[in-house]
Motif scaffolding. Structure first.
Motif, PDB file in Angstrom:
ATOM      1  N   VAL A   4      24.996  26.835 -96.615  1.00  0.00           N
ATOM      2  CA  VAL A   4      24.602  28.199 -96.943  1.00  0.00           C
ATOM      3  C   VAL A   4      23.614  28.154 -98.107  1.00  0.00           C
ATOM      4  CG1 VAL A   4      25.389  30.451 -97.737  1.00  0.00           C
ATOM      5  CG2 VAL A   4      26.790  29.140 -96.124  1.00  0.00           C
ATOM      6  N   ALA A   5      22.354  28.490 -97.818  1.00  0.00           N
ATOM      7  CA  ALA A   5      21.314  28.472 -98.845  1.00  0.00           C
ATOM      8  C   ALA A   5      21.326  29.750 -99.674  1.00  0.00           C
ATOM      9  CB  ALA A   5      19.941  28.279 -98.200  1.00  0.00           C
ATOM     10  N   SER A   6      21.602  30.877 -99.029  1.00  0.00           N
ATOM     11  CA  SER A   6      21.685  32.153 -99.753  1.00  0.00           C
ATOM     12  C   SER A   6      22.393  33.179 -98.879  1.00  0.00           C
ATOM     13  CB  SER A   6      20.301  32.666-100.169  1.00  0.00           C
ATOM     14  OG  SER A   6      19.453  32.828 -99.045  1.00  0.00           O
ATOM     15  N   ILE A   7      22.917  34.213 -99.538  1.00  0.00           N
ATOM     16  CA  ILE A   7      23.659  35.281 -98.871  1.00  0.00           C
ATOM     17  C   ILE A   7      23.019  36.608 -99.263  1.00  0.00           C
ATOM     18  CG2 ILE A   7      25.911  36.356 -98.527  1.00  0.00           C
ATOM     19  CD1 ILE A   7      27.162  33.757 -99.667  1.00  0.00           C
ATOM     20  N   TRP A   8      22.807  37.465 -98.268  1.00  0.00           N
ATOM     21  CA  TRP A   8      22.112  38.734 -98.510  1.00  0.00           C
ATOM     22  C   TRP A   8      22.860  39.882 -97.843  1.00  0.00           C
ATOM     23  CZ3 TRP A   8      17.686  38.777-101.491  1.00  0.00           C
ATOM     24  CH2 TRP A   8      17.147  37.513-101.799  1.00  0.00           C
ATOM     25  N   ARG A   9      22.863  41.015 -98.519  1.00  0.00           N
ATOM     26  CA  ARG A   9      23.337  42.248 -97.902  1.00  0.00           C
ATOM     27  C   ARG A   9      22.244  43.302 -98.048  1.00  0.00           C
ATOM     28  NH1 ARG A   9      28.085  43.563-102.332  1.00  0.00           N
ATOM     29  NH2 ARG A   9      26.712  44.089-104.101  1.00  0.00           N
ATOM     30  N   HIS A  10      22.322  44.307 -97.215  1.00  0.00           N
ATOM     31  CA  HIS A  10      21.312  45.358 -97.152  1.00  0.00           C
ATOM     32  C   HIS A  10      22.056  46.688 -97.207  1.00  0.00           C
ATOM     33  CE1 HIS A  10      20.031  41.704 -95.060  1.00  0.00           C
ATOM     34  NE2 HIS A  10      18.851  41.935 -95.592  1.00  0.00           N
ATOM     35  N   PRO A  11      22.371  47.162 -98.417  1.00  0.00           N
ATOM     36  CA  PRO A  11      23.239  48.334 -98.552  1.00  0.00           C
ATOM     37  C   PRO A  11      22.781  49.555 -97.770  1.00  0.00           C
ATOM     38  CG  PRO A  11      23.007  47.239-100.668  1.00  0.00           C
ATOM     39  CD  PRO A  11      22.025  46.587 -99.740  1.00  0.00           C
ATOM     40  N   ILE A  12      21.471  49.765 -97.677  1.00  0.00           N
ATOM     41  CA  ILE A  12      20.930  50.881 -96.900  1.00  0.00           C
ATOM     42  C   ILE A  12      20.124  50.293 -95.747  1.00  0.00           C
ATOM     43  CG2 ILE A  12      19.567  53.000 -96.922  1.00  0.00           C
ATOM     44  CD1 ILE A  12      19.956  53.098 -99.951  1.00  0.00           C
ATOM     45  N   LYS A  13      20.526  50.571 -94.543  1.00  0.00           N
ATOM     46  CA  LYS A  13      19.876  49.999 -93.358  1.00  0.00           C
ATOM     47  C   LYS A  13      18.359  50.167 -93.438  1.00  0.00           C
ATOM     48  CE  LYS A  13      19.963  50.392 -88.282  1.00  0.00           C
ATOM     49  NZ  LYS A  13      20.431  49.032 -87.971  1.00  0.00           N
ATOM     50  N   SER A  14      17.633  49.052 -93.338  1.00  0.00           N
ATOM     51  CA  SER A  14      16.163  49.015 -93.326  1.00  0.00           C
ATOM     52  C   SER A  14      15.524  49.375 -94.655  1.00  0.00           C
ATOM     53  CB  SER A  14      15.585  49.935 -92.237  1.00  0.00           C
ATOM     54  OG  SER A  14      15.993  49.514 -90.962  1.00  0.00           O
ATOM     55  N   HIS A  15      16.337  49.615 -95.686  1.00  0.00           N
ATOM     56  CA  HIS A  15      15.806  50.022 -96.982  1.00  0.00           C
ATOM     57  C   HIS A  15      16.375  49.121 -98.080  1.00  0.00           C
ATOM     58  CE1 HIS A  15      15.409  53.625 -94.488  1.00  0.00           C
ATOM     59  NE2 HIS A  15      14.575  54.145 -95.357  1.00  0.00           N
ATOM     60  N   GLY A  16      15.785  47.954 -98.256  1.00  0.00           N
ATOM     61  CA  GLY A  16      16.171  47.123 -99.379  1.00  0.00           C
ATOM     62  C   GLY A  16      17.118  45.988 -99.039  1.00  0.00           C
ATOM     63  N   ARG A  17      17.185  45.049 -99.949  1.00  0.00           N
ATOM     64  CA  ARG A  17      17.992  43.848 -99.794  1.00  0.00           C
ATOM     65  C   ARG A  17      18.546  43.472-101.159  1.00  0.00           C
ATOM     66  NH1 ARG A  17      12.602  42.957 -99.528  1.00  0.00           N
ATOM     67  NH2 ARG A  17      11.718  41.699-101.210  1.00  0.00           N
ATOM     68  N   GLU A  18      19.629  42.715-101.133  1.00  0.00           N
ATOM     69  CA  GLU A  18      20.307  42.341-102.373  1.00  0.00           C
ATOM     70  C   GLU A  18      20.969  40.988-102.181  1.00  0.00           C
ATOM     71  OE1 GLU A  18      23.116  44.710-105.492  1.00  0.00           O
ATOM     72  OE2 GLU A  18      23.650  44.923-103.373  1.00  0.00           O
TER      73      GLU A  18
END
Length: 247
Positions: A4-18
């Motif tokens: 696992v190189a990195s983990i990402w979530r996108h709290p608002i669909k199609s609007h932003g990444r974290e």
């Protein structure tokens, strides 16, 4: 097999990444905090109560500038969003959805027939594009193959994946479909290839369309797929540096 190189979530669909360092996956659920909010179009009756296809929502396929939004979840549950062409905004998504939607309007073509209308909360599962609760896995070697075919550096964030993996050969992930794996202490089954749309043409740093990813995929590999959907079949924790291994 893969790390696992990195983990990402996108709290608002199609609007932003974290980016996050670890996540606790739950059997039968999407990645926590991933696509739990969405912006339906004014032509849609979507209210977050049940899953509907992505065409109901404001998204990068129609508004590539959305690709460049970055997002931070604060300790009080408020969200901070930034974009290179807009002032930053901090808001409470449960009470100030209209503030966020108004903020996004500067990125949307005002002549589009369907416009962003409101912010809704998913009550049962994250609003992933698959009709079943899924997490998405991206193989960085496959990304590097696309990058090589494009002849330019490309950010892997344009694919908006949850788990970025390093180690396997390019396109090995397509051979994983139907197989079970351990991911950290969780257990998953790979379900489907992810068919791609025009959203991936948008640069995740600028929001500008800078490469025809779909043409590159089709011309070089005779498909427009990138990444795979997985279903969580046993709960567990995943951290950066963990392994994906055959179960």
């Amino acid at each position: 097999m893969a790390e696992v190189a990195s983990i990402w979530r996108h709290p608002i669909k199609s609007h932003g990444r974290e980016q996050i360092a670890s996540v606790a996956l739950t059997k039968g659920q999407t990645l926590p905090g991933d696509r739990i909010w969405a912006v339906p179009l004014d032509t849609s009756a979507a209210d977050g109560q049940e899953w509907v296809p992505c065409a109901h929502f404001s998204r990068g396929a129609k508004t590539p500038a959305l690709q460049a939004i970055q997002i931070t979840t604060l300790s009080d549950g408020n969200l901070t969003v930034t974009h290179p062409d807009l002032p930053s905004l901090t808001f409470d998504p449960s009470r100030e959805g209209e503030v966020f939607v108004d903020w996004t309007r500067a990125l949307v073509d005002p002549d589009r027939a369907a416009q962003p209308d409101r912010l809704v909360l998913a009550t049962e599962r994250g609003m992933t594009d698959s009709p079943y609760p899924s997490i998405s896995l991206m193989n960085l070697a496959s990304h590097r193959a696309v990058e090589g075919a494009a002849g330019q550096a490309l950010s892997p964030l344009r694919w908006r994946g949850n788990i970025l993996l390093d180690g396997p050969e390019a396109w090995a992930e397509f051979d994983w479909i139907g197989h079970e794996f351990t991911l950290g202490t969780a257990r998953i089954v790979i379900r489907d290839r992810i068919r791609r749309c025009n959203a991936t043409r948008g640069n995740p740093e600028t929001g500008a369309v800078d490469v025809d990813t779909l043409a590159i995929l089709k011309d070089n590999w005779a498909h427009i797929d990138f990444g795979v959907y997985a279903e969580v079949i046993a709960s567990g924790e995943v951290r950066t540096g963990d392994r994906l291994e055959h179960a």
